[in-house]
Design a protein around this motif. Structure first.
Motif, PDB file in Angstrom:
ATOM      1  N   ILE A  20       0.792  -1.154  -0.043  1.00 44.33           N
ATOM      2  CA  ILE A  20       0.076  -0.006  -0.042  1.00 44.33           C
ATOM      3  C   ILE A  20       0.874   1.377   0.130  1.00 44.33           C
ATOM      4  O   ILE A  20       1.601   1.584   1.051  1.00 44.33           O
ATOM      5  CB  ILE A  20      -1.251   0.036   1.228  1.00 44.33           C
ATOM      6  N   ALA A  21       0.946   1.955  -0.943  1.00 44.64           N
ATOM      7  CA  ALA A  21       1.704   3.022  -1.202  1.00 44.64           C
ATOM      8  C   ALA A  21       1.602   4.262   0.006  1.00 44.64           C
ATOM      9  O   ALA A  21       2.342   5.041   0.467  1.00 44.64           O
ATOM     10  CB  ALA A  21       1.688   3.791  -2.669  1.00 44.64           C
ATOM     11  N   ASP A  22       0.301   4.685   0.211  1.00 42.31           N
ATOM     12  CA  ASP A  22       0.026   5.702   0.772  1.00 42.31           C
ATOM     13  C   ASP A  22       0.184   4.801   2.483  1.00 42.31           C
ATOM     14  O   ASP A  22      -0.767   4.408   3.010  1.00 42.31           O
ATOM     15  CB  ASP A  22      -1.462   6.081   0.889  1.00 42.31           C
ATOM     16  N   ALA A  23       1.195   5.938   3.158  1.00 43.69           N
ATOM     17  CA  ALA A  23       1.370   5.354   4.436  1.00 43.69           C
ATOM     18  C   ALA A  23       0.263   5.631   5.482  1.00 43.69           C
ATOM     19  O   ALA A  23       0.147   4.726   6.265  1.00 43.69           O
ATOM     20  CB  ALA A  23       2.820   6.352   4.920  1.00 43.69           C
ATOM     21  N   ALA A  24      -0.459   6.425   5.311  1.00 42.36           N
ATOM     22  CA  ALA A  24      -1.698   6.815   6.364  1.00 42.36           C
ATOM     23  C   ALA A  24      -2.677   5.601   6.030  1.00 42.36           C
ATOM     24  O   ALA A  24      -3.235   4.998   7.102  1.00 42.36           O
ATOM     25  CB  ALA A  24      -2.216   8.205   5.953  1.00 42.36           C
ATOM     26  N   ARG A  25      -2.780   5.389   4.637  1.00 40.92           N
ATOM     27  CA  ARG A  25      -3.797   4.399   4.537  1.00 40.92           C
ATOM     28  C   ARG A  25      -3.366   3.028   5.075  1.00 40.92           C
ATOM     29  O   ARG A  25      -4.042   2.240   5.514  1.00 40.92           O
ATOM     30  CB  ARG A  25      -4.044   4.265   3.035  1.00 40.92           C
ATOM     31  N   ARG A  26      -2.000   2.609   4.752  1.00 37.55           N
ATOM     32  CA  ARG A  26      -1.397   1.415   5.191  1.00 37.55           C
ATOM     33  C   ARG A  26      -1.503   1.292   6.705  1.00 37.55           C
ATOM     34  O   ARG A  26      -1.683   0.090   7.310  1.00 37.55           O
ATOM     35  CB  ARG A  26       0.145   1.599   4.769  1.00 37.55           C
ATOM     36  N   GLU A  27      -1.309   2.398   7.536  1.00 30.34           N
ATOM     37  CA  GLU A  27      -1.417   2.005   8.801  1.00 30.34           C
ATOM     38  C   GLU A  27      -2.860   2.091   9.295  1.00 30.34           C
ATOM     39  O   GLU A  27      -3.089   1.249  10.123  1.00 30.34           O
ATOM     40  CB  GLU A  27      -0.896   3.515   9.590  1.00 30.34           C
ATOM     41  N   GLU A  28      -3.836   2.613   8.639  1.00 28.85           N
ATOM     42  CA  GLU A  28      -5.141   2.547   8.948  1.00 28.85           C
ATOM     43  C   GLU A  28      -5.619   1.012   8.605  1.00 28.85           C
ATOM     44  O   GLU A  28      -6.322   0.427   9.616  1.00 28.85           O
ATOM     45  CB  GLU A  28      -6.058   3.447   7.957  1.00 28.85           C
ATOM     46  N   LEU A  29      -5.328   0.332   7.687  1.00 24.76           N
ATOM     47  CA  LEU A  29      -5.415  -0.928   7.371  1.00 24.76           C
ATOM     48  C   LEU A  29      -4.878  -2.073   8.457  1.00 24.76           C
ATOM     49  O   LEU A  29      -5.445  -2.961   8.734  1.00 24.76           O
ATOM     50  CB  LEU A  29      -5.058  -1.139   5.896  1.00 24.76           C
ATOM     51  N   HIS A  30      -3.630  -1.523   8.794  1.00 26.18           N
ATOM     52  CA  HIS A  30      -2.921  -2.434   9.826  1.00 26.18           C
ATOM     53  C   HIS A  30      -3.558  -2.273  11.070  1.00 26.18           C
ATOM     54  O   HIS A  30      -3.815  -3.538  11.543  1.00 26.18           O
ATOM     55  CB  HIS A  30      -1.656  -1.830   9.798  1.00 26.18           C
ATOM     56  N   GLN A  31      -3.990  -1.264  11.645  1.00 28.10           N
ATOM     57  CA  GLN A  31      -4.852  -1.267  12.653  1.00 28.10           C
ATOM     58  C   GLN A  31      -6.294  -1.880  12.653  1.00 28.10           C
ATOM     59  O   GLN A  31      -6.477  -2.663  13.581  1.00 28.10           O
ATOM     60  CB  GLN A  31      -5.077   0.247  13.155  1.00 28.10           C
ATOM     61  N   GLU A  32      -6.996  -1.783  11.395  1.00 26.33           N
ATOM     62  CA  GLU A  32      -8.154  -2.549  11.356  1.00 26.33           C
ATOM     63  C   GLU A  32      -7.863  -4.028  11.397  1.00 26.33           C
ATOM     64  O   GLU A  32      -8.630  -4.803  12.004  1.00 26.33           O
ATOM     65  CB  GLU A  32      -8.974  -2.160  10.034  1.00 26.33           C
ATOM     66  N   LEU A  33      -6.586  -4.501  10.567  1.00 23.50           N
ATOM     67  CA  LEU A  33      -6.425  -5.903  10.704  1.00 23.50           C
ATOM     68  C   LEU A  33      -6.274  -6.417  12.110  1.00 23.50           C
ATOM     69  O   LEU A  33      -6.567  -7.532  12.410  1.00 23.50           O
ATOM     70  CB  LEU A  33      -5.261  -6.080   9.669  1.00 23.50           C
ATOM     71  N   VAL A  34      -5.297  -5.554  12.822  1.00 24.05           N
ATOM     72  CA  VAL A  34      -4.928  -6.033  14.193  1.00 24.05           C
ATOM     73  C   VAL A  34      -6.269  -6.431  15.010  1.00 24.05           C
ATOM     74  O   VAL A  34      -6.360  -7.297  15.807  1.00 24.05           O
ATOM     75  CB  VAL A  34      -3.925  -4.941  14.898  1.00 24.05           C
ATOM     76  N   SER A  35      -7.297  -5.196  14.861  1.00 20.14           N
ATOM     77  CA  SER A  35      -8.693  -5.306  15.710  1.00 20.14           C
ATOM     78  C   SER A  35      -9.317  -6.651  15.148  1.00 20.14           C
ATOM     79  O   SER A  35      -9.832  -7.280  15.975  1.00 20.14           O
ATOM     80  CB  SER A  35      -9.362  -4.207  15.225  1.00 20.14           C
ATOM     81  N   LEU A  36      -9.184  -6.951  13.838  1.00 22.52           N
ATOM     82  CA  LEU A  36      -9.945  -7.971  13.540  1.00 22.52           C
ATOM     83  C   LEU A  36      -9.178  -9.431  14.111  1.00 22.52           C
ATOM     84  O   LEU A  36     -10.098 -10.210  14.381  1.00 22.52           O
ATOM     85  CB  LEU A  36      -9.935  -8.093  11.921  1.00 22.52           C
ATOM     86  N   GLU A  37      -8.115  -9.438  14.187  1.00 23.52           N
ATOM     87  CA  GLU A  37      -7.374 -10.531  14.529  1.00 23.52           C
ATOM     88  C   GLU A  37      -7.859 -10.745  16.146  1.00 23.52           C
ATOM     89  O   GLU A  37      -8.101 -11.976  16.635  1.00 23.52           O
ATOM     90  CB  GLU A  37      -5.850 -10.296  14.282  1.00 23.52           C
ATOM     91  N   ARG A  38      -7.864  -9.689  16.768  1.00 24.87           N
ATOM     92  CA  ARG A  38      -8.171  -9.720  18.167  1.00 24.87           C
ATOM     93  C   ARG A  38      -9.776 -10.340  18.278  1.00 24.87           C
ATOM     94  O   ARG A  38     -10.092 -11.039  19.238  1.00 24.87           O
ATOM     95  CB  ARG A  38      -7.963  -8.239  18.809  1.00 24.87           C
ATOM     96  N   ALA A  39     -10.451  -9.629  17.425  1.00 29.10           N
ATOM     97  CA  ALA A  39     -11.946 -10.219  17.487  1.00 29.10           C
ATOM     98  C   ALA A  39     -12.018 -11.512  16.929  1.00 29.10           C
ATOM     99  O   ALA A  39     -12.660 -12.348  17.811  1.00 29.10           O
ATOM    100  CB  ALA A  39     -12.611  -9.191  16.510  1.00 29.10           C
ATOM    101  N   LEU A  40     -11.203 -12.168  16.206  1.00 26.88           N
ATOM    102  CA  LEU A  40     -11.356 -13.473  15.791  1.00 26.88           C
ATOM    103  C   LEU A  40     -10.848 -14.361  17.002  1.00 26.88           C
ATOM    104  O   LEU A  40     -11.331 -15.592  17.186  1.00 26.88           O
ATOM    105  CB  LEU A  40     -10.536 -13.704  14.393  1.00 26.88           C
ATOM    106  N   ALA A  41      -9.702 -13.911  17.633  1.00 27.91           N
ATOM    107  CA  ALA A  41      -9.074 -14.869  18.804  1.00 27.91           C
ATOM    108  C   ALA A  41     -10.186 -14.624  20.136  1.00 27.91           C
ATOM    109  O   ALA A  41     -10.329 -15.656  20.434  1.00 27.91           O
ATOM    110  CB  ALA A  41      -7.900 -14.191  19.258  1.00 27.91           C
ATOM    111  N   ALA A  42     -10.999 -13.558  20.173  1.00 28.21           N
ATOM    112  CA  ALA A  42     -11.933 -13.436  21.279  1.00 28.21           C
ATOM    113  C   ALA A  42     -13.106 -14.310  20.855  1.00 28.21           C
ATOM    114  O   ALA A  42     -13.727 -14.880  21.915  1.00 28.21           O
ATOM    115  CB  ALA A  42     -12.568 -12.186  21.430  1.00 28.21           C
TER     116      ALA A  42
END
Length: 307
Positions: A95-117
């Motif tokens: 993902i070229a845009d750093a802000a967009r990359r960080e946004e997707l990263h945080q959302e993916l981390v949140s999804l991983e936590r939700a799936l683990a929960a």
């Protein structure tokens, strides 16, 4: 499955992981579409030319891998989807845009936590929404990766094609140069010697250089391609330096008791460092015409002012 010579163990490992996840679903959870894509991907990575997989087939294989991954987001259970999330993480760098990359990263981390929960308390989680959003992120990152590698592979293909043309022109020069300079006693043997010694210089230069092991994969493969093509570029540089020296227009080295040895040494060093010698030719050409770089830039500025 045994990796063929010139194969890519990384691709086969990903396909094996997908196969294991599908097998874990059991007979009731088997997906015919995923199985078909998986089989097509395995067939594609075995469609080799001289033991190597062409760039377009790499792109096709990765396209199938991404299709399988998107599909798995819909059919895997929460625990298995964590494996898919890890693969998506590996594509975030595209993902070229750093802000967009960080946004997707945080959302993916949140999804991983939700799936683990969800593994601990399934009734509290909305799995269908998590599947939908994970597939969306998978598609976004897959498109970014495919776009990046499509450009890289097109560039590598262009380098390969232009180098093949260059090699063909060097072969033609074995006949054309003696035909033009035959009266000066220049034969195909001399031309071939300069080409060979230029290629040797390029080969030695390539052996002394290494690919950037800590760089991203695309930079590594681009540098690897350039190093592999350097002997052909060195051969062309060696022949060019020979013709420049032979013409007498520009003299790069003083007269010697063995001019043949001088020409061979020049061809080798030109192949070893073609950029340096081409820069020297440009410098001497400017000096021979009585114009320096400052004068040229001055004349350009004057023309701009007059315009």
């Amino acid at each position: 499955m045994k990796t063929p010579w010139g194969g890519d163990p990384g691709l086969e490992r990903i396909l094996d992981e997908f196969q294991a996840e599908l097998d874990a679903l059991g007979a009731a959870g088997q997906d015919a579409q995923c199985a078909a894509w998986l089989q097509k991907a395995r067939e594609t990575i075995n469609e080799r030319f001289l033991g190597f997989l062409p760039y377009n087939r790499y792109d096709r294989t990765w396209g199938l891998i991404h299709q399988i991954r998107h599909r798995l987001c819909r059919i895997l259970n929460a625990e298995q989807m964590l494996m898919v999330a890890l693969q998506i993480h590996a594509n975030l760098d595209y993902i070229a845009d750093a802000a967009r990359r960080e946004e997707l990263h945080q959302e993916l981390v949140s999804l991983e936590r939700a799936l683990a929960a969800r593994e601990q308390s399934p009734e509290t989680q909305n799995l269908s929404e998590q599947r939908r959003r994970l597939e969306q992120i998978s598609r976004i990152t897959a498109e970014a990766r495919q776009s990046h590698w499509r450009k890289v592979n097109l560039l590598r293909m262009r380098l390969m094609v232009t180098t093949l043309f260059l090699a063909g022109f060097l072969f033609l020069s074995l006949f054309l140069v003696p035909r033009v300079l035959g009266e000066a006693g220049i034969g195909a043997g001399q031309v071939l010697a300069m080409i060979v010694f230029g290629a040797l210089g390029g080969l030695v230069s390539a052996l002394r250089s290494t690919e950037p092991l800590n760089a991203r994969s695309s930079d590594y493969y681009l540098q690897r391609t350039l190093l592999g093509l350097r002997p052909v570029v060195g051969a062309a540089a060696g022949l060019l330096i020979y013709l420049v020296q032979l013409s007498g227009i520009l003299t790069l080295l003083p007269d010697a008791s063995h001019p043949g040895a001088v020409h061979l040494a020049l061809a080798f060093t030109a192949g070893f460092s073609e950029r340096f010698f081409i820069a020297q030719i440009e410098h001497l050409a400017k000096r021979g015409s009585g114009r320096t770089g400052d004068e040229e830039s001055g004349s350009e500025k004057e023309g701009t002012t007059n315009t």
